[in-house]
Design an enzyme around this catalytic site. Structure first.
Site, PDB file in Angstrom:
ATOM      1  N   LYS A   1      -7.609  -9.963   0.521  1.00 34.20           N
ATOM      2  CA  LYS A   1      -7.233 -10.858   1.620  1.00 34.20           C
ATOM      3  C   LYS A   1      -8.078 -10.560   2.863  1.00 34.20           C
ATOM      4  O   LYS A   1      -8.655 -11.455   3.459  1.00 34.20           O
ATOM      5  CB  LYS A   1      -5.748 -10.688   1.942  1.00 34.20           C
ATOM      6  CG  LYS A   1      -5.289 -11.541   3.100  1.00 34.20           C
ATOM      7  CD  LYS A   1      -3.821 -11.371   3.407  1.00 34.20           C
ATOM      8  CE  LYS A   1      -3.454 -12.189   4.654  1.00 34.20           C
ATOM      9  NZ  LYS A   1      -2.045 -11.959   5.061  1.00 34.20           N
TER      10      LYS A   1
ATOM     11  N   GLU B   1     -11.246   0.357  -1.344  1.00 35.93           N
ATOM     12  CA  GLU B   1     -11.250   0.456  -2.811  1.00 35.93           C
ATOM     13  C   GLU B   1     -11.971  -0.740  -3.441  1.00 35.93           C
ATOM     14  O   GLU B   1     -12.815  -0.584  -4.319  1.00 35.93           O
ATOM     15  CB  GLU B   1      -9.818   0.524  -3.345  1.00 35.93           C
ATOM     16  CG  GLU B   1      -9.056   1.795  -2.984  1.00 35.93           C
ATOM     17  CD  GLU B   1      -8.325   1.696  -1.659  1.00 35.93           C
ATOM     18  OE1 GLU B   1      -8.641   0.773  -0.873  1.00 35.93           O
ATOM     19  OE2 GLU B   1      -7.469   2.558  -1.397  1.00 35.93           O
TER      20      GLU B   1
ATOM     21  N   GLY C   1      -0.059 -10.115   1.636  1.00 38.11           N
ATOM     22  CA  GLY C   1      -0.719  -9.610   0.421  1.00 38.11           C
ATOM     23  C   GLY C   1       0.253  -9.446  -0.729  1.00 38.11           C
ATOM     24  O   GLY C   1       0.026  -9.944  -1.825  1.00 38.11           O
ATOM     25  N   ARG C   2       1.409  -8.821  -0.463  1.00 38.19           N
ATOM     26  CA  ARG C   2       2.384  -8.562  -1.534  1.00 38.19           C
ATOM     27  C   ARG C   2       3.172  -9.811  -1.920  1.00 38.19           C
ATOM     28  O   ARG C   2       4.046  -9.761  -2.771  1.00 38.19           O
ATOM     29  CB  ARG C   2       3.309  -7.430  -1.122  1.00 38.19           C
ATOM     30  CG  ARG C   2       3.991  -7.632   0.210  1.00 38.19           C
ATOM     31  CD  ARG C   2       4.652  -6.350   0.672  1.00 38.19           C
ATOM     32  NE  ARG C   2       5.203  -6.456   2.024  1.00 38.19           N
ATOM     33  CZ  ARG C   2       4.510  -6.242   3.146  1.00 38.19           C
ATOM     34  NH1 ARG C   2       3.205  -5.912   3.047  1.00 38.19           N
ATOM     35  NH2 ARG C   2       5.064  -6.345   4.341  1.00 38.19           N
TER      36      ARG C   2
ATOM     37  N   GLU D   1       6.875  -1.745   0.946  1.00 37.72           N
ATOM     38  CA  GLU D   1       5.952  -2.112   2.031  1.00 37.72           C
ATOM     39  C   GLU D   1       6.631  -3.114   2.979  1.00 37.72           C
ATOM     40  O   GLU D   1       6.282  -3.207   4.149  1.00 37.72           O
ATOM     41  CB  GLU D   1       4.648  -2.688   1.464  1.00 37.72           C
ATOM     42  CG  GLU D   1       3.471  -2.557   2.417  1.00 37.72           C
ATOM     43  CD  GLU D   1       2.116  -2.756   1.753  1.00 37.72           C
ATOM     44  OE1 GLU D   1       1.772  -3.903   1.416  1.00 37.72           O
ATOM     45  OE2 GLU D   1       1.391  -1.755   1.572  1.00 37.72           O
TER      46      GLU D   1
ATOM     47  N   HIS E   1      14.855   8.280 -22.451  1.00 39.12           N
ATOM     48  CA  HIS E   1      14.409   9.575 -22.993  1.00 39.12           C
ATOM     49  C   HIS E   1      13.641  10.360 -21.945  1.00 39.12           C
ATOM     50  O   HIS E   1      12.846  11.242 -22.270  1.00 39.12           O
ATOM     51  CB  HIS E   1      13.547   9.313 -24.235  1.00 39.12           C
ATOM     52  CG  HIS E   1      14.257   8.526 -25.277  1.00 39.12           C
ATOM     53  ND1 HIS E   1      15.053   9.085 -26.237  1.00 39.12           N
ATOM     54  CD2 HIS E   1      14.365   7.175 -25.440  1.00 39.12           C
ATOM     55  CE1 HIS E   1      15.591   8.139 -26.982  1.00 39.12           C
ATOM     56  NE2 HIS E   1      15.190   6.966 -26.523  1.00 39.12           N
TER      57      HIS E   1
ATOM     58  N   LYS F   1      -5.626   5.077   6.350  1.00 36.06           N
ATOM     59  CA  LYS F   1      -6.987   4.560   6.147  1.00 36.06           C
ATOM     60  C   LYS F   1      -7.936   5.146   7.184  1.00 36.06           C
ATOM     61  O   LYS F   1      -9.036   5.591   6.872  1.00 36.06           O
ATOM     62  CB  LYS F   1      -6.985   3.026   6.245  1.00 36.06           C
ATOM     63  CG  LYS F   1      -6.224   2.319   5.124  1.00 36.06           C
ATOM     64  CD  LYS F   1      -6.221   0.809   5.359  1.00 36.06           C
ATOM     65  CE  LYS F   1      -5.403   0.080   4.301  1.00 36.06           C
ATOM     66  NZ  LYS F   1      -5.328  -1.391   4.554  1.00 36.06           N
TER      67      LYS F   1
HETATM   68  O1  F6P Z   1      -1.571  -1.432   1.474  1.00 38.00           O
HETATM   69  C1  F6P Z   1      -2.070  -2.146   2.520  1.00 38.00           C
HETATM   70  C2  F6P Z   1      -2.587  -3.476   2.034  1.00 38.00           C
HETATM   71  O2  F6P Z   1      -3.050  -4.187   3.140  1.00 38.00           O
HETATM   72  C3  F6P Z   1      -1.549  -4.289   1.257  1.00 38.00           C
HETATM   73  O3  F6P Z   1      -0.605  -4.899   2.091  1.00 38.00           O
HETATM   74  C4  F6P Z   1      -2.448  -5.242   0.545  1.00 38.00           C
HETATM   75  O4  F6P Z   1      -1.797  -5.915  -0.521  1.00 38.00           O
HETATM   76  C5  F6P Z   1      -3.550  -4.274   0.057  1.00 38.00           C
HETATM   77  O5  F6P Z   1      -3.673  -3.312   1.109  1.00 38.00           O
HETATM   78  C6  F6P Z   1      -4.878  -4.938  -0.242  1.00 38.00           C
HETATM   79  O6  F6P Z   1      -5.327  -5.606   0.908  1.00 38.00           O
HETATM   80  P1  F6P Z   1      -6.503  -6.709   0.744  1.00 38.00           P
HETATM   81  O7  F6P Z   1      -5.958  -7.804  -0.139  1.00 38.00           O
HETATM   82  O8  F6P Z   1      -6.784  -7.164   2.133  1.00 38.00           O
HETATM   83  O9  F6P Z   1      -7.673  -6.039   0.091  1.00 38.00           O
END
Ligand code: F6P
Length: 545
Positions: free
Chosen positions: A203, A209, A264-265, A350, A381, A508
């Site tokens: 987003k 990552e 995002g979530r 979150e 289990h 971060k």
């Molecule tokens: O964990 C923080 C966050 O901003 C989440 O809310 C989001 O889903 C994730 O990192 C990935 O963010 P992006 O879609 O901007 O890469």
């Protein structure tokens, strides 16, 4: 909406505190014995989901007081604000538009744009499935590697893994989220550079990552002989920041957009759902949306006492604020839903892991609980011992399906195990009963008493059971929307913002500073522990190994 902390000073809150005392010495078994209609009285159904909450510590009075609490928090008005696109995310000055992504009718202003965005995504998925999208050598793309993390990964990953038998497409879909390069290596294990397409799903288009994995993927393509001029045939982007995707090197027509107002979530329903449309076909993606929309309509229109998201949200308030339960387990009795706890962890923790209200006032009461879980019957289990005989009470949401989603005998036994666990948590097994059995079996009195104490299961532990009519996209969509709206109900009562996540920014920033320190840069004033740990890495990686 009154000042947040007034909710804890409200009459309804005070009445619930007093009402809690009535459960001292009263067990769930006694509540069932006293009311033959308890199961009917404390269950509700909607959008293909049946919710049984009769094994929770609730009576008609409990429900009445919880609904009064909702009234005090003006929940109805807050729900309307959510659906009509009001600024419910005050710290970011945004609406929360996930319901509008599934055409919830209350927000016509964005409907047209969202439909265009969805059609762009579905058209690209169709091109991919139809062999129209080709790689550098002109061959049809055979593999889509989805690079995203958090909300840009968990939803599509859950939905694609939930319907292995619906795999109706020629394109294999893979996911890589972690910064650990092994995650991408695993995703690429069976892929060929000339027929692999990468989706950069972010987003913000600034997540470490995802951009790191995109860089590794670009290296992999080059190493596989893809010329610089052809690289862009192997990318698409899914983002709210198209200008950043363009700068990175993604062609404009290959950028799928979604709005900043979609959290995002909460973004599975947006172009982030591309892998679902590619792996399972457009009708599976639209099926997810249809199920979620059915739950939206139910949430907006059903009377609170029969409203699944309101009931589930209020029960969580009851468990967290009046019973002190600090964690909750979600246990899906379906291998296909093994990623449901991971998805719900982000959605719930979150959204509800907040300590101040929307005005920035620190709260005097607990909010979001820790959500955990795993597929069943594996958990039986692993951690059910603690659920049944531990000192910590963990409220459980059991999730199961009525119609078989796997071989019939195994499905029936799965269902039996699910019911058995919720019953064992509720009814338990008394030491007295066990001692009598052991004595009758000839055990000496002392041994019988000692054994009975070890084997007794206290019971009186709460759970709800959610039964999906069947495991298909529309019922998964309804289930996820149910949890989204249950989260919103909790946030509305607590007066917190369910749609921002400022806490994650600190980690971060710190990571960037420490990474600089590891490579000899100035990390500022690190504490002695962090400095010592950084030195371990530096000494382990100083000389060439
Ligand atoms: O964990 C923080 C966050 O901003 C989440 O809310 C989001 O889903 C994730 O990192 C990935 O963010 P992006 O879609 O901007 O890469």
């Amino acid at each position: 909406m009154p000042a947040t902390d007034s909710i804890a000073q409200s009459d309804a809150w005070r009445a619930l505190s007093e009402h809690r005392g009535q459960f001292t010495g009263q067990t769930l078994s006694q509540l069932f014995a006293a009311d033959p209609l308890r199961a009917q009285r404390f269950s509700a159904s909607a959008a293909g989901i049946h919710l049984d909450y009769a094994k929770q510590h609730v009576t008609e009075t409990t429900l009445r007081l919880l609904l009064q609490l909702a009234e005090t928090a003006r929940l109805g008005g807050q729900i309307e604000a959510l659906f009509t696109g009001a600024c419910v995310n005050r710290s970011e000055n945004r609406p929360a538009l996930h319901a509008a992504l599934r055409d919830a009718p209350a927000n016509p202003g964005v409907a047209g744009r969202f439909r265009q965005q969805r059609e762009h995504m579905l058209a690209l998925a169709a091109d991919l499935r139809g062999g129209v999208l080709t790689g550098a050598g002109g061959l049809a793309c055979t593999d889509l590697v989805h690079l995203g993390i958090g909300g840009s990964d968990l939803g599509p990953r859950l939905a694609v893994s939930a319907f292995p038998r619906l795999d109706s497409g020629p394109v294999r879909v893979h996911f890589a989220a972690n910064l650990d390069a092994d995650a991408l290596a695993g995703a690429l294990a069976d892929c060929r550079p000339d027929t692999t397409l990468f989706a950069l799903a972010s987003k913000s288009f600034s997540t470490l990552e995802t951009l790191s994995n995109a860089g590794l993927a670009r290296q992999w393509l080059r190493a596989g002989g893809i010329a610089e001029a052809d690289l862009e045939r192997h990318w698409i982007a899914i983002t709210s920041r198209p200008e950043r995707a363009r700068t990175w090197g993604v062609a404009a027509e290959r950028i799928l957009e979604f709005d900043e107002g979609v959290g995002g979530r909460y973004s599975l329903w947006s172009a982030i759902g591309l892998p679902v449309a590619v792996a399972l076909g457009p009708e599976s993606f639209t099926g997810l949306l249809a199920g979620a929309r059915a739950m939206d309509e139910h949430f907006r229109t059903a009377d609170p006492q029969h409203n699944l998201p309101i009931l589930m949200g209020l029960l969580r308030i009851w468990q967290v604020n009046f019973w002190g339960h600090a964690t909750q387990a979600v246990l899906p009795y379906a291998h296909a839903l093994r990623l449901l706890p991971d998805y719900l962890q982000q959605l719930v923790m979150e959204s509800l892991g907040k300590r101040v209200d929307q005005q920035g006032q620190e709260l005097s009461y607990a909010t979001g609980a820790v959500l955990w879980g795993s597929e069943e019957t594996n958990g039986q289990h692993s951690f059910h011992q603690l659920l049944l005989q531990g000192t910590q009470v963990v409220p459980v949401d059991f999730v199961t399906t009525a119609r078989a989603h796997c071989a019939a005998d195994q499905h029936r036994q799965l269902y039996a195990n699910c019911l058995a666990q919720s019953r064992a948590l509720m009814a338990g097994r008394s030491a007295g009963e066990l001692e009598a059995e052991l004595l009758a079996a000839g055990e000496p009195r002392e041994r019988a008493r000692a054994l009975a104490a070890q084997r007794a299961v206290p019971g009186n532990r709460p759970s709800s059971t959610l039964v999906l009519e069947s495991l298909e996209p529309r019922h998964l969509g309804a289930l996820l929307a149910l949890y989204e709206h249950s989260v919103f109900v909790q946030s509305a009562i607590w007066g917190i913002n369910a749609f921002d996540q400022w806490g994650v920014e600190l980690g971060k920033q710190a990571a960037a500073a420490i990474d600089a320190a590891l490579t000899g840069g100035d990390a500022g004033d690190l504490d002695a522990s962090t400095r010592a740990l950084a030195e371990i890495w530096q000494s382990a990686n100083a000389e060439p190994r």
